[in-house]
Design an enzyme around this catalytic site. Sequence first.
Site, PDB file in Angstrom:
ATOM      1  N   GLU A  37      -2.986 -10.414   3.917  1.00 44.90           N
ATOM      2  CA  GLU A  37      -3.909 -10.123   4.733  1.00 44.90           C
ATOM      3  C   GLU A  37      -4.945 -11.392   4.832  1.00 44.90           C
ATOM      4  OE1 GLU A  37      -2.604  -7.826   2.754  1.00 44.90           O
ATOM      5  OE2 GLU A  37      -2.512  -5.815   3.575  1.00 44.90           O
ATOM      6  N   GLU A  91       0.884  -1.181  -0.091  1.00 41.23           N
ATOM      7  CA  GLU A  91       0.005  -0.016  -0.006  1.00 41.23           C
ATOM      8  C   GLU A  91       0.965   1.415  -0.011  1.00 41.23           C
ATOM      9  OE1 GLU A  91      -2.592  -1.335   3.487  1.00 41.23           O
ATOM     10  OE2 GLU A  91      -3.973  -1.183   1.984  1.00 41.23           O
TER      11      GLU A  91
HETATM   12  C1  1HE Z   1       7.183  -7.998  12.050  1.00 41.63           C
HETATM   13  C2  1HE Z   1       6.515  -7.768  10.803  1.00 41.63           C
HETATM   14  C3  1HE Z   1       5.149  -7.133  10.791  1.00 41.63           C
HETATM   15  C4  1HE Z   1       8.310  -8.799  10.343  1.00 41.63           C
HETATM   16  N1  1HE Z   1       4.904  -6.738  11.802  1.00 41.63           N
HETATM   17  N2  1HE Z   1       6.562  -7.366  13.292  1.00 41.63           N
HETATM   18  N3  1HE Z   1       2.524  -8.490   7.036  1.00 41.63           N
HETATM   19  C5  1HE Z   1       2.884  -9.662   6.858  1.00 41.63           C
HETATM   20  O1  1HE Z   1       2.293 -10.677   6.985  1.00 41.63           O
HETATM   21  C6  1HE Z   1       4.257  -9.979   6.486  1.00 41.63           C
HETATM   22  C7  1HE Z   1       4.855 -10.614   7.960  1.00 41.63           C
HETATM   23  N4  1HE Z   1       6.493 -10.707   7.827  1.00 41.63           N
HETATM   24  C8  1HE Z   1       6.658 -11.627   7.129  1.00 41.63           C
HETATM   25  O2  1HE Z   1       6.305 -12.602   6.526  1.00 41.63           O
HETATM   26  C9  1HE Z   1       8.406 -11.974   7.322  1.00 41.63           C
HETATM   27  O3  1HE Z   1       8.777 -11.121   8.505  1.00 41.63           O
HETATM   28  C10 1HE Z   1       9.014 -11.128   6.146  1.00 41.63           C
HETATM   29  C11 1HE Z   1       8.776 -12.094   4.834  1.00 41.63           C
HETATM   30  C12 1HE Z   1       8.642  -9.882   5.758  1.00 41.63           C
HETATM   31  C13 1HE Z   1      10.875 -11.088   6.528  1.00 41.63           C
HETATM   32  O4  1HE Z   1      11.137 -12.422   6.692  1.00 41.63           O
HETATM   33  P1  1HE Z   1      12.520 -12.332   7.549  1.00 41.63           P
HETATM   34  O5  1HE Z   1      12.863 -13.862   7.499  1.00 41.63           O
HETATM   35  O6  1HE Z   1      13.438 -11.657   6.684  1.00 41.63           O
HETATM   36  O7  1HE Z   1      12.336 -11.978   8.940  1.00 41.63           O
HETATM   37  P2  1HE Z   1      11.747 -12.370  10.062  1.00 41.63           P
HETATM   38  O8  1HE Z   1      12.365 -13.122  11.034  1.00 41.63           O
HETATM   39  O9  1HE Z   1      10.342 -13.065   9.847  1.00 41.63           O
HETATM   40  O10 1HE Z   1      11.165 -11.168  11.132  1.00 41.63           O
HETATM   41  C14 1HE Z   1      12.272 -10.554  11.690  1.00 41.63           C
HETATM   42  C15 1HE Z   1      11.565  -9.623  12.593  1.00 41.63           C
HETATM   43  O11 1HE Z   1      10.674  -8.520  12.136  1.00 41.63           O
HETATM   44  C16 1HE Z   1      10.884 -10.378  13.810  1.00 41.63           C
HETATM   45  O12 1HE Z   1      10.920  -9.871  14.944  1.00 41.63           O
HETATM   46  P3  1HE Z   1      11.493 -10.486  16.164  1.00 41.63           P
HETATM   47  O13 1HE Z   1      11.383  -9.524  17.295  1.00 41.63           O
HETATM   48  O14 1HE Z   1      11.263 -11.765  16.391  1.00 41.63           O
HETATM   49  O15 1HE Z   1      13.184 -10.321  15.690  1.00 41.63           O
HETATM   50  C17 1HE Z   1       9.219 -10.252  13.216  1.00 41.63           C
HETATM   51  O16 1HE Z   1       8.287 -10.444  14.297  1.00 41.63           O
HETATM   52  C18 1HE Z   1       9.397  -8.702  12.700  1.00 41.63           C
HETATM   53  N5  1HE Z   1       8.247  -8.563  11.819  1.00 41.63           N
HETATM   54  N6  1HE Z   1       7.181  -8.463  10.012  1.00 41.63           N
HETATM   55  C19 1HE Z   1       5.731  -6.684  13.089  1.00 41.63           C
HETATM   56  N7  1HE Z   1       4.283  -7.154   9.782  1.00 41.63           N
HETATM   57  C20 1HE Z   1      -3.578  -0.941   7.205  1.00 41.63           C
HETATM   58  S1  1HE Z   1      -3.823  -2.722   7.232  1.00 41.63           S
HETATM   59  C21 1HE Z   1      -2.513  -3.349   6.334  1.00 41.63           C
HETATM   60  C22 1HE Z   1      -2.466  -4.838   6.670  1.00 41.63           C
HETATM   61  C23 1HE Z   1      -1.090  -5.532   6.563  1.00 41.63           C
HETATM   62  O17 1HE Z   1      -0.283  -5.119   6.225  1.00 41.63           O
HETATM   63  S2  1HE Z   1      -1.288  -7.124   6.697  1.00 41.63           S
HETATM   64  C24 1HE Z   1       0.349  -7.806   5.956  1.00 41.63           C
HETATM   65  C25 1HE Z   1       1.060  -7.760   7.140  1.00 41.63           C
END
Ligand code: 1HE
Length: 266
Positions: A139, A119
């Site tokens: 989502e 977005e």
């Molecule tokens: C996060 C987030 C997040 C990572 N919110 N903390 N978005 C998603 O569903 C995507 C969610 N994220 C992922 O699928 C993966 O994290 C990634 C593909 C983006 C990256 O993977 P990777 O292996 O490089 O990193 P990781 O080990 O998964 O994440 C590293 C850290 O970032 C980890 O935190 P930590 O404290 O355990 O080290 C994750 O929790 C954190 N992290 N993504 C919070 N999204 C206005 S409405 C909009 C609605 C949406 O956007 S829904 C889609 C959400």
Amino acid sequence: MLDDLDLQNMTIAVDDAGIATLTLNRPAKRNALDAASVRELIAVFTALPRAGVRACILRAEGPHFCAGLDLVEHYHADRSPADFMHLCLDWHEAFNKMEYGGVPIIAVLKGAVVGGGLELASAAHIRVADEGTYFGLPEGQRGLFTGGGATIRVAGLIGKARMIDMMLTGRLYRGAEAVEVGLTQYLVPDAEAKSRELATAAAANLPLTNFAICSGISHFQNMGALDASYAEAVLAGVVNTQPAARERLDAFARGMARKVKPEDRD
Ligand code: 1HE
């Protein structure tokens, strides 16, 4: 004006050519957008058009552009429907200021451009991806729905059928296919370098002309054709008679201006 901003999750710097570089700087959280980040985006894109900036490069630290909504904050905040609606209105304020602010914004994409990250990217005027960039709307799988304008901007880029498929099935787009469907205009080995080149080209245009391009077209798309053509004529009346344009027209009339030929491009 930009120096006064209190930014924790992003940084901004403006070079001598008036090109701002805004860097999302929460790589440990994959630049997920928490409520504070969205407020910072509002502050930046409120200030930018009034700061004499001629173009803005939107880039990110770390391997991913943006992981979308901060899911962990959202989980812990346990928001009410009204709370989340107001949060979404903040997202819209930030992204509308980007799309309609009149300053060309070029997004440098890499890694995940997903959910709210897509977005954000789709509120930029030009998207530049590299081979590692992928686009998704997870989502559906998270039990959520888009709230940052994807139903308008992503559907506008790729059409509603593709958007619905992405949300229902988790389909990801990358590479040449992402260009074909309209998620990115450029696919290059070095998205940072290409974005700088594009920002430099855009910054060479007159600011009032760029204002028209980067706000008028979006506004007109929201109107009926009759009103849009009227508004286009009014805007062209202002832009096409600006004193600064006369110098460029004078150069053309004297045969001194660059011609519109492929071999005349840098
Ligand atoms: C996060 C987030 C997040 C990572 N919110 N903390 N978005 C998603 O569903 C995507 C969610 N994220 C992922 O699928 C993966 O994290 C990634 C593909 C983006 C990256 O993977 P990777 O292996 O490089 O990193 P990781 O080990 O998964 O994440 C590293 C850290 O970032 C980890 O935190 P930590 O404290 O355990 O080290 C994750 O929790 C954190 N992290 N993504 C919070 N999204 C206005 S409405 C909009 C609605 C949406 O956007 S829904 C889609 C959400």
